[in-house]
Design a protein around this motif. Structure first.
Motif, PDB file in Angstrom:
ATOM      1  N   ASN A  96       0.870  -1.186   0.000  1.00  0.00           N
ATOM      2  CA  ASN A  96       0.000   0.000   0.000  1.00  0.00           C
ATOM      3  C   ASN A  96       0.901   1.229   0.000  1.00  0.00           C
ATOM      4  OD1 ASN A  96      -1.687   2.123   0.470  1.00  0.00           O
ATOM      5  ND2 ASN A  96      -2.481   1.384   2.432  1.00  0.00           N
ATOM      6  N   TYR A  98       0.161   4.233   0.123  1.00  0.00           N
ATOM      7  CA  TYR A  98      -0.375   5.381   0.860  1.00  0.00           C
ATOM      8  C   TYR A  98      -0.553   5.135   2.352  1.00  0.00           C
ATOM      9  CZ  TYR A  98      -1.322   6.768  -3.932  1.00  0.00           C
ATOM     10  OH  TYR A  98      -1.183   7.053  -5.256  1.00  0.00           O
ATOM     11  N   GLY A  99      -0.189   3.967   2.852  1.00  0.00           N
ATOM     12  CA  GLY A  99      -0.373   3.670   4.279  1.00  0.00           C
ATOM     13  C   GLY A  99       0.595   4.474   5.146  1.00  0.00           C
ATOM     14  N   GLY A 100       0.225   4.701   6.398  1.00  0.00           N
ATOM     15  CA  GLY A 100       1.105   5.347   7.385  1.00  0.00           C
ATOM     16  C   GLY A 100       1.706   6.633   6.874  1.00  0.00           C
ATOM     17  N   THR A 128      -0.688  -1.570  -4.712  1.00  0.00           N
ATOM     18  CA  THR A 128      -2.144  -1.391  -4.795  1.00  0.00           C
ATOM     19  C   THR A 128      -2.486  -0.011  -5.356  1.00  0.00           C
ATOM     20  OG1 THR A 128      -2.307  -0.608  -2.532  1.00  0.00           O
ATOM     21  CG2 THR A 128      -2.580  -2.963  -2.878  1.00  0.00           C
ATOM     22  N   GLU A 129      -3.584   0.027  -6.104  1.00  0.00           N
ATOM     23  CA  GLU A 129      -3.995   1.285  -6.740  1.00  0.00           C
ATOM     24  C   GLU A 129      -5.221   1.881  -6.077  1.00  0.00           C
ATOM     25  OE1 GLU A 129      -4.287   0.121 -10.812  1.00  0.00           O
ATOM     26  OE2 GLU A 129      -2.120  -0.203 -10.901  1.00  0.00           O
ATOM     27  N   HIS A 130      -5.892   1.083  -5.281  1.00  0.00           N
ATOM     28  CA  HIS A 130      -7.085   1.580  -4.582  1.00  0.00           C
ATOM     29  C   HIS A 130      -7.377   0.655  -3.406  1.00  0.00           C
ATOM     30  CE1 HIS A 130      -9.245  -1.722  -6.599  1.00  0.00           C
ATOM     31  NE2 HIS A 130      -8.533  -1.386  -7.664  1.00  0.00           N
ATOM     32  N   GLY A 154      -0.289  -1.013   6.968  1.00  0.00           N
ATOM     33  CA  GLY A 154      -0.686  -1.041   8.371  1.00  0.00           C
ATOM     34  C   GLY A 154      -1.697  -2.132   8.662  1.00  0.00           C
ATOM     35  N   ASP A 155      -2.397  -1.968   9.783  1.00  0.00           N
ATOM     36  CA  ASP A 155      -3.389  -2.965  10.193  1.00  0.00           C
ATOM     37  C   ASP A 155      -4.513  -3.069   9.156  1.00  0.00           C
ATOM     38  OD1 ASP A 155      -2.028  -3.472  12.576  1.00  0.00           O
ATOM     39  OD2 ASP A 155      -3.012  -1.811  13.596  1.00  0.00           O
ATOM     40  N   GLY A 156      -4.823  -1.957   8.491  1.00  0.00           N
ATOM     41  CA  GLY A 156      -5.884  -1.949   7.495  1.00  0.00           C
ATOM     42  C   GLY A 156      -5.501  -2.811   6.305  1.00  0.00           C
ATOM     43  N   MET A 157      -4.255  -2.763   5.943  1.00  0.00           N
ATOM     44  CA  MET A 157      -3.764  -3.547   4.807  1.00  0.00           C
ATOM     45  C   MET A 157      -3.759  -5.040   5.174  1.00  0.00           C
ATOM     46  SD  MET A 157      -3.087  -2.861   1.852  1.00  0.00           S
ATOM     47  CE  MET A 157      -2.410  -3.811   0.530  1.00  0.00           C
ATOM     48  N   GLU A 160      -7.258  -6.302   4.943  1.00  0.00           N
ATOM     49  CA  GLU A 160      -7.658  -6.564   3.552  1.00  0.00           C
ATOM     50  C   GLU A 160      -7.177  -7.921   3.066  1.00  0.00           C
ATOM     51  OE1 GLU A 160      -6.924  -4.564  -0.102  1.00  0.00           O
ATOM     52  OE2 GLU A 160      -7.549  -2.681   0.800  1.00  0.00           O
ATOM     53  N   GLY A 197       2.453   1.235   8.525  1.00  0.00           N
ATOM     54  CA  GLY A 197       1.157   1.867   8.738  1.00  0.00           C
ATOM     55  C   GLY A 197       1.196   2.840   9.899  1.00  0.00           C
ATOM     56  N   SER A 198       0.015   3.156  10.417  1.00  0.00           N
ATOM     57  CA  SER A 198      -0.070   4.147  11.488  1.00  0.00           C
ATOM     58  C   SER A 198       0.016   3.519  12.875  1.00  0.00           C
ATOM     59  CB  SER A 198      -1.391   4.899  11.392  1.00  0.00           C
ATOM     60  OG  SER A 198      -1.519   5.470  10.135  1.00  0.00           O
ATOM     61  N   ARG A 262      -7.411  11.929   7.432  1.00  0.00           N
ATOM     62  CA  ARG A 262      -6.382  11.019   6.925  1.00  0.00           C
ATOM     63  C   ARG A 262      -5.113  11.753   6.497  1.00  0.00           C
ATOM     64  NH1 ARG A 262      -5.577   5.991   6.171  1.00  0.00           N
ATOM     65  NH2 ARG A 262      -7.146   4.608   6.997  1.00  0.00           N
ATOM     66  N   TYR A 269      -4.715  10.093  14.900  1.00  0.00           N
ATOM     67  CA  TYR A 269      -5.277   9.350  16.026  1.00  0.00           C
ATOM     68  C   TYR A 269      -5.090  10.109  17.347  1.00  0.00           C
ATOM     69  CZ  TYR A 269      -5.843   5.316  12.954  1.00  0.00           C
ATOM     70  OH  TYR A 269      -6.237   4.467  11.952  1.00  0.00           O
TER      71      TYR A 269
HETATM   72  N1  LIG Z   1      -3.583   2.295  -3.225  1.00  0.00           N
HETATM   73  C1  LIG Z   1      -4.444   2.572  -2.250  1.00  0.00           C
HETATM   74  N2  LIG Z   1      -5.126   3.746  -2.231  1.00  0.00           N
HETATM   75  C2  LIG Z   1      -5.963   4.046  -1.245  1.00  0.00           C
HETATM   76  N3  LIG Z   1      -6.242   3.219  -0.205  1.00  0.00           N
HETATM   77  C3  LIG Z   1      -5.591   2.054  -0.169  1.00  0.00           C
HETATM   78  C4  LIG Z   1      -4.668   1.680  -1.182  1.00  0.00           C
HETATM   79  N4  LIG Z   1      -4.165   0.449  -0.870  1.00  0.00           N
HETATM   80  C5  LIG Z   1      -4.768   0.087   0.275  1.00  0.00           C
HETATM   81  N5  LIG Z   1      -5.616   1.034   0.707  1.00  0.00           N
HETATM   82  C6  LIG Z   1      -6.448   1.063   1.937  1.00  0.00           C
HETATM   83  O1  LIG Z   1      -5.834   1.914   2.901  1.00  0.00           O
HETATM   84  C7  LIG Z   1      -6.256   1.536   4.195  1.00  0.00           C
HETATM   85  C8  LIG Z   1      -5.210   1.891   5.240  1.00  0.00           C
HETATM   86  O2  LIG Z   1      -4.033   1.324   4.916  1.00  0.00           O
HETATM   87  P1  LIG Z   1      -2.909   0.855   5.931  1.00  0.00           P
HETATM   88  O3  LIG Z   1      -3.475  -0.011   6.945  1.00  0.00           O
HETATM   89  O4  LIG Z   1      -1.812   0.292   5.107  1.00  0.00           O
HETATM   90  O5  LIG Z   1      -2.348   2.189   6.537  1.00  0.00           O
HETATM   91  P2  LIG Z   1      -2.715   3.159   7.704  1.00  0.00           P
HETATM   92  O6  LIG Z   1      -3.214   4.396   7.088  1.00  0.00           O
HETATM   93  O7  LIG Z   1      -1.547   3.340   8.493  1.00  0.00           O
HETATM   94  O8  LIG Z   1      -3.789   2.463   8.541  1.00  0.00           O
HETATM   95  P3  LIG Z   1      -3.722   1.748   9.985  1.00  0.00           P
HETATM   96  O9  LIG Z   1      -4.153   2.791  10.952  1.00  0.00           O
HETATM   97  O10 LIG Z   1      -4.755   0.690   9.780  1.00  0.00           O
HETATM   98  O11 LIG Z   1      -2.375   1.210  10.273  1.00  0.00           O
HETATM   99  C9  LIG Z   1      -6.498   0.045   4.106  1.00  0.00           C
HETATM  100  O12 LIG Z   1      -7.704  -0.264   4.715  1.00  0.00           O
HETATM  101  C10 LIG Z   1      -6.535  -0.269   2.615  1.00  0.00           C
HETATM  102  O13 LIG Z   1      -7.761  -0.856   2.250  1.00  0.00           O
END
Ligand SMILES: Nc1ncnc2c1ncn2[C@@H]1O[C@H](COP(=O)(O)OP(=O)(O)OP(=O)(O)O)[C@@H](O)[C@H]1O
Ligand SMILES: CCCCCCCCCCCCC/C=C/[C@@H](O)[C@H](CO)NC(=O)CCCCCCCCCCCCCCC
Ligand SMILES: [Ca+2]
Length: 502
Positions: A96, A98-100, A128-130, A154-157, A160, A197-198, A262, A269
């Motif tokens: 991902n 865009y994570g963290g 990933t693109e979305h 992150g946890d969101g990834m 998924e 991630g975050s 975001r 957070y």
């Molecule tokens: N290319 C992308 N563009 C936008 N969103 C995406 C993409 N790839 C993955 N995602 C979504 O971004 C969300 C958050 O991603 P991720 O967990 O990696 O980072 P985070 O922002 O740090 O979140 P967390 O607080 O869960 O750690 C995921 O739920 C995932 O579905």
């Protein structure tokens, strides 16, 4: 030769790679070797354990003049590596970008890919693109080709990828996830998490640190850590799976507010946490749960879940027995339900400690990764000051459950209905309503009228406030080994050490 500390023992299971080494002129001119005719050498790359569960790739180079002897060593060590059957050879990687802090791609390219290549692991990488790209893709790929799936994010990834894998398994086996009682098919393909991630709570709670190199090395050596997974339903509709936190009230409200921010990155957070703390909303509802009688542990235990945890091992044995005598399993439906009605600032159900850099001991320090239960934490309405005292205890050594307004239970299933939906005569299964006689007398119902909160399910909001949750013991597997006790000291001792070979 690279300097080797005295008494360096390396288990063969923690050798990363062995390579023939070309010695350069400078190396050949050191000490007595300069008198020798063309020395031959090989390098052993191994896991070096540093403080705080951090792993690094270290190396040691061995020289000799006898080419045949050198080759024999290389051959013997390579054969040893071949015997490590749990190591992955082919991985599917989702990044991902865009994570963290948006560092996923560079973390993977700079820190992880070179290690995978050193360990001769082939990878198919998808950037990933979305959102849901990884999840959807997992329904299409030839999954049998891979020894594991890695997510960089992150946890969101992680969530998924887990949903993609579990969903794919159920689809391939013709199992309907909407049926809350369906006998789900376990997912045996391991998942690796490269934290970017975050919160990275799943990585931190299963490895002991949020560090991409450490996680890459756990993947390379082929570690395996089972994890409990909760399935979340609303009536007969499947909503989500959860491995870390299912939180209503405080953590649900933080998440909802933080989604709008975001752009702030991980800081969102803290901002939303502070705001939610000040708003001090409480919510009225009914929680019914089945205590986890199968496990000997308690959320108030002083010992926490560590590598080789005997409580999780016991659950593993029980699970194996259950699989043998399937059929008897559904007795659990008849088991006792406990019902509690009240006004809550937070309802948190955690399948693991939820340790993370913000709270290194987590929301429930004695929760187990793989015991088939979740810790249900009920924080009742209290003053702001008391709630702050409760929160602060997540960051120090004091017991966060030692408050009159906090209760904690170890459960294998639960359901929640908010007062608002009860009043609206929601058609949630009626186990809670049947037992209204057991409502907690210390906290009788009152008529506060506040809107519903939302559930935070591993960092994603759920659409429904009325939910039914069931814990599935050891349902997915990670490339991890749990948190090692005194990992630095233990690293030195193993029967199968390279030292024995030498
Ligand atoms: N290319 C992308 N563009 C936008 N969103 C995406 C993409 N790839 C993955 N995602 C979504 O971004 C969300 C958050 O991603 P991720 O967990 O990696 O980072 P985070 O922002 O740090 O979140 P967390 O607080 O869960 O750690 C995921 O739920 C995932 O579905
Ligand atoms: C005074 C300091 C108190 C500090 C208390 C810290 C407690 C922190 C507990 C963290 C628990 C994380 C649980 C993990 C959940 C993940 O599945 C999920 C997905 O990544 N993350 C979040 O939902 C993201 C949740 C992020 C939660 C952040 C909470 C921050 C609270 C700040 C409160 C400030 C009060 C200050 C008053 C003066
Ligand atoms: Ca558990």
């Amino acid at each position: 030769m690279s300097p080797v500390p005295e008494n360096c023992f390396v288990p063969t299971s923690e050798i990363i790679a062995v390579e023939e080494t070309e010695l350069n002129k400078k190396q050949r001119n050191i000490g007595k070797w300069q008198k020798m005719a063309k020395p031959h050498a090989f390098t052993v790359y191994y896991v070096k354990k540093a403080r705080n569960h951090r792993w690094r790739c270290s190396d040691v180079t061995f020289w000799c003049v006898d080419e045949h002897l050198c080759n024999q060593w290389i051959q013997a060590l390579k054969e040893l590596l071949e015997m490590q059957k749990s190591r992955p050879k082919q991985l599917l990687v989702y990044i991902n970008p865009y994570g963290g802090k948006r560092q996923g791609k560079s973390i993977y390219e700079q820190k992880v890919a070179p290690l995978f290549s050193l360990a001769s692991i082939s990878t198919d990488v998808v950037i990933t693109e979305h959102a849901n790209h990884a999840k959807d893709n997992l329904f299409e790929v030839n999954i049998n080709k891979y020894d594991g799936v890695v997510c960089v994010g992150g946890d969101g990834m992680f969530s998924e990828v887990m949903h993609g894998l579990i969903g794919r398994m159920q689809k391939d086996s013709g199992i309907d996830q909407n049926n809350p009682k369906a006998p789900l098919v376990q997912c045996n393909i391991r998942i690796g998490i490269i934290p970017a991630g975050s919160t990275d709570c799943i990585c931190y709670s299963t490895v002991g640190i949020s560090d991409p190199v450490t996680s890459a090395l756990h993947i390379i050596v082929g570690d395996c850590q089972p994890l409990d997974v909760s399935s979340v339903h609303h009536n007969n509709t499947f909503l989500k799976y959860s491995v870390s936190l299912l939180g209503y009230g405080f953590y649900g409200d933080i998440l909802k507010d933080s989604e709008k921010k975001r752009w702030m990155g991980p800081m969102r957070y803290d901002y939303s946490g502070f705001k939610t703390f000040l708003s001090h909303h409480y919510y009225e509802g009914t929680i019914s749960f089945q205590p986890a009688k199968h496990t000997v542990g308690s959320p108030r235990d002083k010992d926490s879940c560590r590598t080789g945890c005997y409580i999780c091992k016991k659950s593993e044995q029980q699970l194996a027995e259950q699989h043998k005598e399937c059929g008897l399993k559904h007795e659990e439906d008849e088991e006792e339900w406990k019902v509690i009605k009240g006004k809550f600032l937070a309802i948190n159900a955690v399948n693991m400690s939820c340790a993370c850099p913000r709270s290194p001991k987590g929301l429930s320090p004695a929760a187990h990764l793989a015991d088939g239960s979740a810790d249900l934490i009920l924080v009742r309405k209290c003053s702001r000051f008391d709630f702050l005292r409760y929160l602060v205890r997540h960051t120090n050594q004091d017991d966060q459950f030692d408050f009159s307004f906090v209760d904690v239970y170890r459960v294998k299933s639960f359901q929640f209905t908010s007062k608002l939906s009860e009043d609206n005569e929601s058609n949630v299964t009626d186990i809670g309503k049947k037992r209204f006689g057991q409502f907690c007398r210390d906290h009788p119902a009152c008529c506060c009228n506040i809107a519903n909160s939302t559930w935070n399910c591993d960092g994603e909001t759920l659409d429904s406030s009325a939910i039914q949750v069931r814990v599935h013991c050891q349902f997915v597997k990670l490339f991890a080994r749990g948190i090692e006790e005194n990992s630095k000291d233990e690293a030195a001792y193993s029967q199968s050490s390279i030292e024995q070979l030498l």
